[in-house]
Design a protein around this motif. Structure first.
Motif, PDB file in Angstrom:
ATOM      1  N   SER A  48     -29.790 -25.776 -49.001  1.00  0.00           N
ATOM      2  CA  SER A  48     -31.034 -25.400 -49.668  1.00  0.00           C
ATOM      3  C   SER A  48     -31.215 -23.885 -49.671  1.00  0.00           C
ATOM      4  O   SER A  48     -31.614 -23.296 -50.677  1.00  0.00           O
ATOM      5  CB  SER A  48     -32.236 -26.049 -48.988  1.00  0.00           C
ATOM      6  OG  SER A  48     -32.160 -27.439 -49.117  1.00  0.00           O
ATOM      7  N   GLU A  49     -30.915 -23.249 -48.552  1.00  0.00           N
ATOM      8  CA  GLU A  49     -31.025 -21.786 -48.474  1.00  0.00           C
ATOM      9  C   GLU A  49     -29.982 -21.120 -49.373  1.00  0.00           C
ATOM     10  O   GLU A  49     -30.263 -20.119 -50.033  1.00  0.00           O
ATOM     11  CB  GLU A  49     -30.854 -21.306 -47.038  1.00  0.00           C
ATOM     12  CG  GLU A  49     -31.017 -19.812 -46.902  1.00  0.00           C
ATOM     13  CD  GLU A  49     -30.846 -19.320 -45.484  1.00  0.00           C
ATOM     14  OE1 GLU A  49     -30.837 -18.084 -45.312  1.00  0.00           O
ATOM     15  OE2 GLU A  49     -30.707 -20.140 -44.560  1.00  0.00           O
ATOM     16  N   LEU A  50     -28.789 -21.684 -49.421  1.00  0.00           N
ATOM     17  CA  LEU A  50     -27.735 -21.159 -50.297  1.00  0.00           C
ATOM     18  C   LEU A  50     -28.186 -21.176 -51.754  1.00  0.00           C
ATOM     19  O   LEU A  50     -28.048 -20.181 -52.469  1.00  0.00           O
ATOM     20  CB  LEU A  50     -26.458 -21.982 -50.123  1.00  0.00           C
ATOM     21  CG  LEU A  50     -25.295 -21.657 -51.055  1.00  0.00           C
ATOM     22  CD1 LEU A  50     -24.637 -20.352 -50.642  1.00  0.00           C
ATOM     23  CD2 LEU A  50     -24.287 -22.778 -51.038  1.00  0.00           C
ATOM     24  N   VAL A  51     -28.794 -22.283 -52.190  1.00  0.00           N
ATOM     25  CA  VAL A  51     -29.272 -22.400 -53.566  1.00  0.00           C
ATOM     26  C   VAL A  51     -30.408 -21.411 -53.815  1.00  0.00           C
ATOM     27  O   VAL A  51     -30.446 -20.728 -54.850  1.00  0.00           O
ATOM     28  CB  VAL A  51     -29.730 -23.851 -53.857  1.00  0.00           C
ATOM     29  CG1 VAL A  51     -30.453 -23.942 -55.190  1.00  0.00           C
ATOM     30  CG2 VAL A  51     -28.537 -24.788 -53.830  1.00  0.00           C
ATOM     31  N   ARG A  52     -31.327 -21.296 -52.871  1.00  0.00           N
ATOM     32  CA  ARG A  52     -32.444 -20.359 -53.026  1.00  0.00           C
ATOM     33  C   ARG A  52     -31.938 -18.932 -53.150  1.00  0.00           C
ATOM     34  O   ARG A  52     -32.369 -18.172 -54.014  1.00  0.00           O
ATOM     35  CB  ARG A  52     -33.391 -20.474 -51.828  1.00  0.00           C
ATOM     36  CG  ARG A  52     -34.628 -19.590 -51.948  1.00  0.00           C
ATOM     37  CD  ARG A  52     -35.516 -19.681 -50.707  1.00  0.00           C
ATOM     38  NE  ARG A  52     -34.829 -19.350 -49.464  1.00  0.00           N
ATOM     39  CZ  ARG A  52     -34.514 -18.111 -49.080  1.00  0.00           C
ATOM     40  NH1 ARG A  52     -34.785 -17.087 -49.845  1.00  0.00           N
ATOM     41  NH2 ARG A  52     -33.914 -17.905 -47.927  1.00  0.00           N
ATOM     42  N   ARG A  53     -30.957 -18.561 -52.332  1.00  0.00           N
ATOM     43  CA  ARG A  53     -30.409 -17.202 -52.401  1.00  0.00           C
ATOM     44  C   ARG A  53     -29.611 -16.969 -53.679  1.00  0.00           C
ATOM     45  O   ARG A  53     -29.575 -15.866 -54.197  1.00  0.00           O
ATOM     46  CB  ARG A  53     -29.534 -16.924 -51.189  1.00  0.00           C
ATOM     47  CG  ARG A  53     -30.345 -16.678 -49.944  1.00  0.00           C
ATOM     48  CD  ARG A  53     -29.480 -16.112 -48.865  1.00  0.00           C
ATOM     49  NE  ARG A  53     -30.219 -15.948 -47.640  1.00  0.00           N
ATOM     50  CZ  ARG A  53     -29.710 -15.458 -46.542  1.00  0.00           C
ATOM     51  NH1 ARG A  53     -28.438 -15.092 -46.520  1.00  0.00           N
ATOM     52  NH2 ARG A  53     -30.438 -15.329 -45.472  1.00  0.00           N
ATOM     53  N   ARG A  55     -30.417 -18.126 -56.533  1.00  0.00           N
ATOM     54  CA  ARG A  55     -31.422 -17.831 -57.561  1.00  0.00           C
ATOM     55  C   ARG A  55     -32.062 -16.464 -57.351  1.00  0.00           C
ATOM     56  O   ARG A  55     -32.308 -15.741 -58.302  1.00  0.00           O
ATOM     57  CB  ARG A  55     -32.505 -18.908 -57.560  1.00  0.00           C
ATOM     58  CG  ARG A  55     -32.042 -20.199 -58.177  1.00  0.00           C
ATOM     59  CD  ARG A  55     -33.183 -21.152 -58.506  1.00  0.00           C
ATOM     60  NE  ARG A  55     -34.323 -21.062 -57.625  1.00  0.00           N
ATOM     61  CZ  ARG A  55     -34.748 -22.041 -56.828  1.00  0.00           C
ATOM     62  NH1 ARG A  55     -34.108 -23.182 -56.815  1.00  0.00           N
ATOM     63  NH2 ARG A  55     -35.806 -21.887 -56.084  1.00  0.00           N
ATOM     64  N   SER A  56     -32.322 -16.077 -56.098  1.00  0.00           N
ATOM     65  CA  SER A  56     -33.064 -14.834 -55.856  1.00  0.00           C
ATOM     66  C   SER A  56     -32.156 -13.619 -55.655  1.00  0.00           C
ATOM     67  O   SER A  56     -32.473 -12.531 -56.134  1.00  0.00           O
ATOM     68  CB  SER A  56     -33.981 -14.992 -54.639  1.00  0.00           C
ATOM     69  OG  SER A  56     -33.216 -15.230 -53.468  1.00  0.00           O
ATOM     70  N   ASP A  57     -31.026 -13.783 -54.962  1.00  0.00           N
ATOM     71  CA  ASP A  57     -30.184 -12.633 -54.601  1.00  0.00           C
ATOM     72  C   ASP A  57     -28.918 -12.504 -55.434  1.00  0.00           C
ATOM     73  O   ASP A  57     -28.181 -11.549 -55.277  1.00  0.00           O
ATOM     74  CB  ASP A  57     -29.770 -12.716 -53.124  1.00  0.00           C
ATOM     75  CG  ASP A  57     -30.972 -12.695 -52.188  1.00  0.00           C
ATOM     76  OD1 ASP A  57     -32.068 -12.321 -52.636  1.00  0.00           O
ATOM     77  OD2 ASP A  57     -30.806 -13.055 -51.010  1.00  0.00           O
ATOM     78  N   GLY A  58     -28.635 -13.493 -56.268  1.00  0.00           N
ATOM     79  CA  GLY A  58     -27.422 -13.420 -57.068  1.00  0.00           C
ATOM     80  C   GLY A  58     -26.329 -14.323 -56.525  1.00  0.00           C
ATOM     81  O   GLY A  58     -26.569 -15.155 -55.650  1.00  0.00           O
ATOM     82  N   VAL A  70     -15.249 -20.678 -53.786  1.00  0.00           N
ATOM     83  CA  VAL A  70     -16.145 -20.934 -54.907  1.00  0.00           C
ATOM     84  C   VAL A  70     -17.289 -19.932 -54.854  1.00  0.00           C
ATOM     85  O   VAL A  70     -17.565 -19.332 -53.812  1.00  0.00           O
ATOM     86  CB  VAL A  70     -16.725 -22.372 -54.901  1.00  0.00           C
ATOM     87  CG1 VAL A  70     -15.636 -23.412 -55.055  1.00  0.00           C
ATOM     88  CG2 VAL A  70     -17.540 -22.634 -53.667  1.00  0.00           C
ATOM     89  N   VAL A  71     -17.958 -19.785 -55.987  1.00  0.00           N
ATOM     90  CA  VAL A  71     -19.141 -18.929 -56.075  1.00  0.00           C
ATOM     91  C   VAL A  71     -20.268 -19.774 -56.639  1.00  0.00           C
ATOM     92  O   VAL A  71     -20.106 -20.429 -57.670  1.00  0.00           O
ATOM     93  CB  VAL A  71     -18.880 -17.698 -56.968  1.00  0.00           C
ATOM     94  CG1 VAL A  71     -20.132 -16.851 -57.090  1.00  0.00           C
ATOM     95  CG2 VAL A  71     -17.730 -16.869 -56.422  1.00  0.00           C
ATOM     96  N   ALA A  77     -27.847 -17.891 -64.863  1.00  0.00           N
ATOM     97  CA  ALA A  77     -26.675 -17.012 -64.901  1.00  0.00           C
ATOM     98  C   ALA A  77     -25.472 -17.746 -65.488  1.00  0.00           C
ATOM     99  O   ALA A  77     -24.697 -17.166 -66.249  1.00  0.00           O
ATOM    100  CB  ALA A  77     -26.361 -16.502 -63.498  1.00  0.00           C
ATOM    101  N   PHE A  78     -25.333 -19.020 -65.160  1.00  0.00           N
ATOM    102  CA  PHE A  78     -24.226 -19.804 -65.707  1.00  0.00           C
ATOM    103  C   PHE A  78     -24.337 -19.928 -67.219  1.00  0.00           C
ATOM    104  O   PHE A  78     -23.364 -19.747 -67.943  1.00  0.00           O
ATOM    105  CB  PHE A  78     -24.186 -21.189 -65.056  1.00  0.00           C
ATOM    106  CG  PHE A  78     -23.105 -22.064 -65.614  1.00  0.00           C
ATOM    107  CD1 PHE A  78     -21.787 -21.863 -65.265  1.00  0.00           C
ATOM    108  CD2 PHE A  78     -23.415 -23.080 -66.512  1.00  0.00           C
ATOM    109  CE1 PHE A  78     -20.786 -22.665 -65.789  1.00  0.00           C
ATOM    110  CE2 PHE A  78     -22.428 -23.880 -67.035  1.00  0.00           C
ATOM    111  CZ  PHE A  78     -21.106 -23.671 -66.676  1.00  0.00           C
TER     112      PHE A  78
END
Length: 118
Positions: A48-53, A55-58, A70-71, A77-78
């Motif tokens: 969940s934190e990975l997805v949030r970051r 969206r917010s941090d790139g 993977v990225v 962005a996609f």
């Protein structure tokens, strides 16, 4: 080699692996302190934190054994990177070409036809 000589080495290895498992790593500590890099285990545990970051941090890089595998990027962005499925970018590129007035017709040669008996 005698078992008494090998036993301390084995016990020491077991202790080292237990110590390494107990120390949790944050995503910023892993992969050589590179920002936005997550070891696979941390990425799975804190998805969940990975997805949030993402969206917010790139873009967020997920690593396996220290190598980027993977990225994770945001859906917006996609879409921007992949373009639309309309093919409008290709049409625009072809229309802006200085060679658009040339006829591109493939040279077709007659294909041999054989008789088929049914």
């Amino acid at each position: 080699m005698d078992w008494l000589q090998i036993a301390p080495v084995i016990l020491n290895l077991v202790e080292l692996t237990r110590i390494l498992r107990v120390v949790p790593m944050s995503p910023r500590q892993s992969s050589g302190d590179r920002p936005n890099h997550w070891p696979l285990q941390n990425a799975k545990a804190r998805f969940s934190e990975l997805v949030r970051r993402a969206r917010s941090d790139g873009p967020q890089h997920v690593t396996v054994h220290g190598r980027d595998e993977v990225v994770v990027i945001s859906a917006e962005a996609f879409r921007r990177l992949s373009g639309g499925e309309t093919g409008q970018a290709l049409i625009d590129a072809l229309q802006s070409s200085p060679y658009r007035d040339f006829d591109i017709e493939p040279v077709r040669q007659a294909m041999p036809v054989r008789d088929v008996i049914l």
